[in-house]
Design a protein around this motif. Structure first.
Motif, PDB file in Angstrom:
ATOM      1  N   UNK A  35       6.720   0.250  -8.985  1.00  0.00           N
ATOM      2  CA  UNK A  35       5.510   0.883  -8.463  1.00  0.00           C
ATOM      3  C   UNK A  35       5.335   0.484  -7.013  1.00  0.00           C
ATOM      4  N   UNK A  36       5.008   1.464  -6.192  1.00  0.00           N
ATOM      5  CA  UNK A  36       4.973   1.243  -4.746  1.00  0.00           C
ATOM      6  C   UNK A  36       3.879   0.260  -4.334  1.00  0.00           C
ATOM      7  N   UNK A  37       2.740   0.322  -4.980  1.00  0.00           N
ATOM      8  CA  UNK A  37       1.555  -0.392  -4.525  1.00  0.00           C
ATOM      9  C   UNK A  37       1.327  -1.630  -5.379  1.00  0.00           C
ATOM     10  N   UNK A  38       1.035  -2.781  -4.747  1.00  0.00           N
ATOM     11  CA  UNK A  38       0.776  -3.991  -5.525  1.00  0.00           C
ATOM     12  C   UNK A  38      -0.520  -3.876  -6.321  1.00  0.00           C
ATOM     13  N   UNK A 139       1.243   9.639   0.479  1.00  0.00           N
ATOM     14  CA  UNK A 139       1.282   8.178   0.321  1.00  0.00           C
ATOM     15  C   UNK A 139       0.178   7.700  -0.601  1.00  0.00           C
ATOM     16  N   UNK A 140      -0.968   8.345  -0.602  1.00  0.00           N
ATOM     17  CA  UNK A 140      -2.033   7.940  -1.512  1.00  0.00           C
ATOM     18  C   UNK A 140      -1.726   8.376  -2.943  1.00  0.00           C
ATOM     19  N   UNK A 367      11.220  16.591   8.600  1.00  0.00           N
ATOM     20  CA  UNK A 367      11.677  15.299   9.152  1.00  0.00           C
ATOM     21  C   UNK A 367      10.822  14.121   8.710  1.00  0.00           C
ATOM     22  N   UNK A 368       9.509  14.279   8.815  1.00  0.00           N
ATOM     23  CA  UNK A 368       8.630  13.187   8.392  1.00  0.00           C
ATOM     24  C   UNK A 368       8.731  12.920   6.902  1.00  0.00           C
ATOM     25  N   UNK A 369       8.829  14.002   6.110  1.00  0.00           N
ATOM     26  CA  UNK A 369       8.940  13.828   4.659  1.00  0.00           C
ATOM     27  C   UNK A 369      10.221  13.088   4.295  1.00  0.00           C
ATOM     28  N   UNK A 370      11.325  13.443   4.937  1.00  0.00           N
ATOM     29  CA  UNK A 370      12.592  12.773   4.641  1.00  0.00           C
ATOM     30  C   UNK A 370      12.538  11.300   5.019  1.00  0.00           C
ATOM     31  N   UNK A 371      11.928  10.999   6.163  1.00  0.00           N
ATOM     32  CA  UNK A 371      11.827   9.610   6.604  1.00  0.00           C
ATOM     33  C   UNK A 371      10.965   8.783   5.643  1.00  0.00           C
ATOM     34  N   UNK A 372       9.818   9.331   5.258  1.00  0.00           N
ATOM     35  CA  UNK A 372       8.928   8.577   4.380  1.00  0.00           C
ATOM     36  C   UNK A 372       9.480   8.487   2.963  1.00  0.00           C
ATOM     37  N   UNK A 373      10.210   9.513   2.530  1.00  0.00           N
ATOM     38  CA  UNK A 373      10.823   9.454   1.207  1.00  0.00           C
ATOM     39  C   UNK A 373      11.877   8.359   1.155  1.00  0.00           C
ATOM     40  N   UNK A 377      11.795   5.130  -1.265  1.00  0.00           N
ATOM     41  CA  UNK A 377      12.920   4.781  -2.138  1.00  0.00           C
ATOM     42  C   UNK A 377      13.317   3.315  -1.967  1.00  0.00           C
ATOM     43  N   UNK A 378      13.297   2.827  -0.724  1.00  0.00           N
ATOM     44  CA  UNK A 378      13.656   1.419  -0.493  1.00  0.00           C
ATOM     45  C   UNK A 378      12.648   0.478  -1.149  1.00  0.00           C
ATOM     46  N   UNK A 379      11.388   0.815  -1.078  1.00  0.00           N
ATOM     47  CA  UNK A 379      10.359  -0.094  -1.572  1.00  0.00           C
ATOM     48  C   UNK A 379      10.176  -0.028  -3.075  1.00  0.00           C
TER      49      UNK A 379
END
Length: 639
Positions: A35-38, A139-140, A367-373, A377-379
């Protein structure tokens, strides 16, 4: 099918989007297991307890927090009740992913249904334009938080107000007060809508004012923790504004820069431009007076303005601002008797097919969607060998049951889910500790910022903790360095998380000193006169653990000389200082430190005692404040 006049169209659109979005989101979250968010871990931990106890009244794992000051106060009770079936299984994180997928799919379906109610089948673009075109909304939506359920209830409430279904609005107000702490935003929104209708439309709909207020009040009264839930509401709504400059609340309570507002939501802005510039008069089959559409446009317009203003001051309101803004635009078209046509009028002259404009809007957001995706994925990646899962399990095995742990408020959410046997400080909101326990909060913040030189002493005395834990990625390296070189700190676990046990190290630190007031260094042969003793900590438990000689206890912000009679025993010693510091044996200068090291044990200067000289056996240390006003030192016998 006539677009806006069909009663079935919104339901068909909502069900269609739900049928497509839910399985797609389940697959998506399955590919991103963490899960992305703590905060999500906190909600899953409480939901797991809710599944076991139905109503959680005590949370002994949290010690110094307004959440547990009067028993456990669950400010988002309805959210945890809804989440409980998902968290009750053997793997709560898997259940959390399923719950997140369902909540997101329901939100997207609600957006589609409302948008299709306004502009027909064109409304199917709303979930993409809002949920993907705005990266801030995306992101939310990736965070398992009660604000998602809050948005779903607000969408229904604004639609109910626009359709003048006031009893339903009152029910939703009560549910919102039980589901989310910011019930005042719900009630305030409809007070503003009431005032707008009275001022602009010359119609004072008193049920619009009374039902939300009565429903909110009923929800607050029905809360099992009443009236403690009002204290938590005050903390989250009033105190947070007063303490924001001094408390580490994160970036979401501040405004975004203008470039983020524009670029992160470029797809949304482009799609809104296409919809507005493609409008044309609606066909003859549409309603002639558009009275209902005008009511809905007013309701969504007031909501968009309200949350838009809040978003400009606090970025967390992006989750509400963009959905309501998009729906207002579509209902405004419907209220004007217009619809989205096939041609996009350019600002100066000429036109293009609307499909070209939609394709351009999609390309702008890619571009922004690919960067944030990629970042997402990393997190949310547990690692090729599930290292992050294994690290959390190893942390839980290393922590004894009932252990009192000093940990940052953000990391505590993870520990509650994975190591619930510990007893931590605070969770979810730093103000929950900073307001009722300002001194303890200051000690916690000093420790985990790496600024506190004597971490074991502060943990034991100020935070009543025999263990220190935190997440290493993103944390200041100095904290790990302090404990790694401190004989009072025993390493229990180190991976993505760090866990140390605190225990005395008898005889290691030199703490018996006389203080020369005024900071003058006396000659080695000068008599002791009436030099006072260095004031050790008054508590016996603290005296057993302390190691740092703090000049601030004697003369804050000034140079202080410390004198010790008798020669040093043979061995190797380390001097680690917080400011410019010098050490003499007799009249002979042995060490001179610049004080840049910040009194980090293991990074100080080591020396062996010199043979006794003509100056006698006296040891003198002169320490002066560093750039932050701290002066002091460790003098430690290493071997």
């Amino acid at each position: 099918m006539p677009a806006r006049d069909s009663r079935r169209l919104p339901w068909l659109a909502g069900l269609a989007v739900l049928a497509v979005a839910l399985p797609a989101l389940l697959v998506f979250h399955q590919r991103h297991p963490l899960l992305y968010d703590t905060d999500s871990s906190y909600h899953l931990a409480v939901a797991r307890l809710t599944a076991q106890q139905r109503i959680v009244r005590e949370l002994p794992a949290i010690r110094y927090s307004l959440l547990t000051e009067h028993g456990f106060t669950d400010s988002v009770l309805l959210f945890h009740l809804a989440l409980a079936p998902f968290a009750a299984g053997a793997d709560p994180t898997a259940g959390g992913r399923h719950a997140l997928a369902l909540l997101d799919a329901l939100i997207l379906a609600a957006l589609a249904a409302l948008a299709c109610r306004a502009v027909g089948w064109w409304g199917l673009l709303a979930p993409l334009g809002i949920g993907v075109g705005s990266l801030e909304v995306a992101w939310r939506l990736a965070r398992l938080r009660p604000e998602l359920l809050g948005l779903l209830l607000l969408l229904g409430a604004v639609a109910a107000a626009g359709a003048q279904r006031y009893r339903l609005l009152g029910v939703l107000a009560a549910l919102y007060a039980l589901a989310y702490v910011a019930w005042h935003a719900f009630a305030g929104l409809f007070v503003l809508l009431f005032l707008f209708r009275g001022w602009a439309r010359r119609r004072w709909d008193w049920p619009l004012l009374l039902y939300p207020l009565l429903g909110s009040g009923l929800g607050l009264l029905l809360h099992p923790a009443f009236p403690a839930n009002l204290l938590l509401w005050k903390l989250a709504s009033v105190d947070v504004l007063a303490t924001r400059p001094a408390v580490d609340v994160g970036s979401e309570l501040g405004p975004n820069p203008v470039n983020v507002v524009v670029l992160a939501n470029l797809g949304f802005w482009a799609l809104a431009f296409v919809c507005w510039r493609s409008r044309r008069p609606a066909g003859p089959e549409s309603a002639s007076d558009h009275a209902v559409e005008r009511e809905l446009a007013d309701a969504f317009g007031v909501a968009a303005a309200c949350f838009g203003v809040l978003y400009l001051s606090m970025s967390r309101f992006s989750l509400y601002a963009f959905p309501f803004a998009g729906l207002w635009l579509l209902f405004e078209l419907a209220a004007r008797g217009e619809e989205i046509g096939p041609r996009l009028r350019l600002p100066f002259r000429g036109s293009l097919p609307a499909g070209v404009g939609l394709a351009a809007a999609a390309l702008l957001s890619l571009p922004g969607s690919a960067q944030e995706l990629a970042r997402f994925a990393r997190r949310t990646d547990p690692g090729p060998r599930q290292e992050r899962w294994q690290d959390r399990r190893a942390f839980a095995r290393a922590l004894p049951a009932g252990a009192k742990v000093a940990a940052p408020w953000g990391d505590t959410a993870t520990y509650l889910l994975w190591a619930p046997q510990g007893r931590y400080l605070n969770v979810l909101d730093p103000n929950a500790m900073a307001v009722p326990y300002p001194r303890r909060y200051a000690a916690q913040r000093a420790i985990f910022s790496g600024e506190e030189p004597d971490v074991p002493l502060a943990a034991v005395t100020e935070l009543d903790s025999a263990y220190v834990a935190w997440s290493l990625p993103g944390a200041p390296p100095r904290l790990l360095a302090r404990l790694a070189g401190d004989p009072r700190a025993g390493l229990l676990h180190r991976g993505f998380q760090a866990l140390f046990a605190i225990a005395p190290a008898p005889g290691s630190f030199l703490l018996d000193w006389r203080v020369v007031l005024g900071g003058a260094v006396p000659p080695a042969t000068a008599p002791r006169a009436d030099w006072p003793a260095y004031p050790r900590h008054p508590d016996p438990q603290a005296r057993a653990i302390e190691g740092f000689v703090d000049a601030g206890r004697v003369a804050p912000g000034r140079c202080v000389a410390f004198v010790r009679e008798g020669s040093l025993a043979d061995g190797r010693y380390e001097l680690a200082a917080a400011g410019p510091t010098k050490l003499w044996q007799g009249d002979e200068l042995v060490l001179a430190l610049g004080g840049e090291g910040g009194a980090v044990l293991g990074q100080g200067a080591t020396f062996a005692p010199r043979p006794r000289t003509g100056g006698g056996a006296r040891v003198t240390v002169l320490t002066c404040p560093d750039g932050k006003g701290r002066a002091g030192f460790y003098l430690l016998r290493r071997e």
